[in-house]
Design a protein around this motif. Sequence first.
Motif, mmCIF file in Angstrom:
data_model
loop_
_atom_site.group_PDB
_atom_site.id
_atom_site.type_symbol
_atom_site.label_atom_id
_atom_site.label_comp_id
_atom_site.label_asym_id
_atom_site.label_seq_id
_atom_site.Cartn_x
_atom_site.Cartn_y
_atom_site.Cartn_z
ATOM 1 N N SER A 1 0.173 -1.065 8.085
ATOM 2 C CA SER A 1 0.684 -1.112 6.714
ATOM 3 C C SER A 1 0.645 0.269 6.065
ATOM 4 O O SER A 1 -0.246 1.072 6.350
ATOM 5 N N PRO A 2 1.604 0.531 5.185
ATOM 6 C CA PRO A 2 1.445 1.704 4.330
ATOM 7 C C PRO A 2 0.222 1.515 3.447
ATOM 8 O O PRO A 2 -0.268 0.390 3.274
ATOM 9 N N SER A 3 -0.283 2.577 2.892
ATOM 10 C CA SER A 3 -1.479 2.524 2.058
ATOM 11 C C SER A 3 -1.318 1.521 0.922
ATOM 12 O O SER A 3 -0.271 1.435 0.286
ATOM 13 N N VAL A 4 -2.374 0.737 0.675
ATOM 14 C CA VAL A 4 -2.383 -0.208 -0.443
ATOM 15 C C VAL A 4 -3.235 0.328 -1.591
ATOM 16 O O VAL A 4 -3.593 -0.409 -2.507
ATOM 17 N N ASP A 5 -3.529 1.617 -1.546
ATOM 18 C CA ASP A 5 -4.298 2.258 -2.620
ATOM 19 C C ASP A 5 -3.580 2.061 -3.954
ATOM 20 O O ASP A 5 -2.399 2.383 -4.091
ATOM 21 N N GLY A 6 -4.285 1.506 -4.937
ATOM 22 C CA GLY A 6 -3.708 1.303 -6.263
ATOM 23 C C GLY A 6 -2.958 0.005 -6.428
ATOM 24 O O GLY A 6 -2.418 -0.266 -7.504
ATOM 25 N N ASN A 7 -2.943 -0.841 -5.384
ATOM 26 C CA ASN A 7 -2.131 -2.062 -5.428
ATOM 27 C C ASN A 7 -2.880 -3.301 -5.902
ATOM 28 O O ASN A 7 -2.305 -4.382 -5.936
ATOM 29 N N ASP B 1 -12.984 5.164 5.873
ATOM 30 C CA ASP B 1 -12.830 6.032 4.702
ATOM 31 C C ASP B 1 -11.694 7.048 4.832
ATOM 32 O O ASP B 1 -11.796 8.177 4.337
ATOM 33 N N ILE B 2 -10.614 6.638 5.478
ATOM 34 C CA ILE B 2 -9.418 7.490 5.488
ATOM 35 C C ILE B 2 -8.776 7.437 4.113
ATOM 36 O O ILE B 2 -8.459 8.464 3.513
ATOM 37 N N VAL B 3 -8.590 6.234 3.617
ATOM 38 C CA VAL B 3 -8.076 6.052 2.252
ATOM 39 C C VAL B 3 -9.048 5.244 1.407
ATOM 40 O O VAL B 3 -8.927 5.205 0.189
ATOM 41 N N SER B 4 -10.023 4.597 2.051
ATOM 42 C CA SER B 4 -11.018 3.795 1.342
ATOM 43 C C SER B 4 -12.259 4.618 1.027
ATOM 44 O O SER B 4 -12.340 5.807 1.351
ATOM 45 N N LYS B 5 -13.229 3.935 0.421
ATOM 46 C CA LYS B 5 -14.548 4.514 0.197
ATOM 47 C C LYS B 5 -15.588 3.464 0.569
ATOM 48 O O LYS B 5 -15.257 2.312 0.843
ATOM 49 N N ALA C 1 -1.505 4.379 6.587
ATOM 50 C CA ALA C 1 -0.248 5.123 6.693
ATOM 51 C C ALA C 1 0.256 5.530 5.314
ATOM 52 O O ALA C 1 -0.120 4.937 4.292
ATOM 53 N N ALA C 2 1.104 6.536 5.282
ATOM 54 C CA ALA C 2 1.686 6.999 4.014
ATOM 55 C C ALA C 2 2.428 5.851 3.334
ATOM 56 O O ALA C 2 2.970 4.954 3.994
ATOM 57 N N LYS C 3 2.459 5.880 2.016
ATOM 58 C CA LYS C 3 3.119 4.811 1.268
ATOM 59 C C LYS C 3 4.602 4.690 1.608
ATOM 60 O O LYS C 3 5.205 3.637 1.426
#
Length: 305
Positions: A127-133, A177-181, A208-210
Amino acid sequence: DISAVVGNIGGGDNSKPLDLTGVTVYKDAFEMITDPDIDIVDICVPTPEHCDLVCAALAVGKHVFCEKPLCRDAAQLKKIVAAVRKAKTFFNVGLCVRAWPEYRHAYEYFKSGKAGKMKSATFKRISPSVDGNAWKNWFMDGEQSGGALLDLHVHDVDQVNCFFGKPKSVTAFGAADIVSKNGGVDHVVATYDYGDGSLVMAEGGWAAAKSAPFEMSFTIVCEKATLKLDASGYRIYPVKGKPIAPKVDVKAGPTGWHQELSYFVNCVAKGVKPEKYQTIDSVEDTMKMVFAEAKSIKSRKAVAL
């Protein structure tokens, strides 16, 4: 009545509240659960909150549909399983890929024996990043979501379990922790040992990139045929004969989300125990498998099941 909601939760960035005109609103989920006019409770809150809500709803005689993943850890799993087995009402988990038309057809084809014995199988979900979703960006907090390992990859762990049963052991490697914490495993590759010489793998991640496309796929190589889903569609490739483009069942909806929910509601309406797609035993095995993967990632060793 399955139309009541807990509160006014906005969509996307939560800046635009929903219009709840004509909808009953409660101060919290526990108040809602006690409403005698409600038959089904659909639990769609962050994963660590599932256990208390599932157990409370079952205890007061509600039918419960809980989103995946079922729970955050083994202790919660044990508590939920006990509550489900004790309950007289119905329970299902939103492991929607079990009901996804192409996966369901492949499952039924494989179980029929038409493909023969499995030799190798690969399941993939990128999946593309779900950061902020999500609300308060809780997906990116590994302590809450468990990262892609628990929230995304669980679907393919579940498919491994559905097709082939619980393995003897699992070995997994992950990148955290690539995009998570807080230790969220954002990408994982796992292998499953059935002790019979077959090779079964699953890969999943949401780092993956958004701008990257979402990918879900499988390749199941068997003695008599290869079953394959990729961006070009779902096909069966017999060892002898021409490729087959099966017609999948979409009467209850085009996706597993439609099909699983329609099925559960219909079962409640008819008083039929909903076991077409799952039992609590099979869901328990899936969760034990994914928790074993988490242990394997930390130890860098195989974990027995």
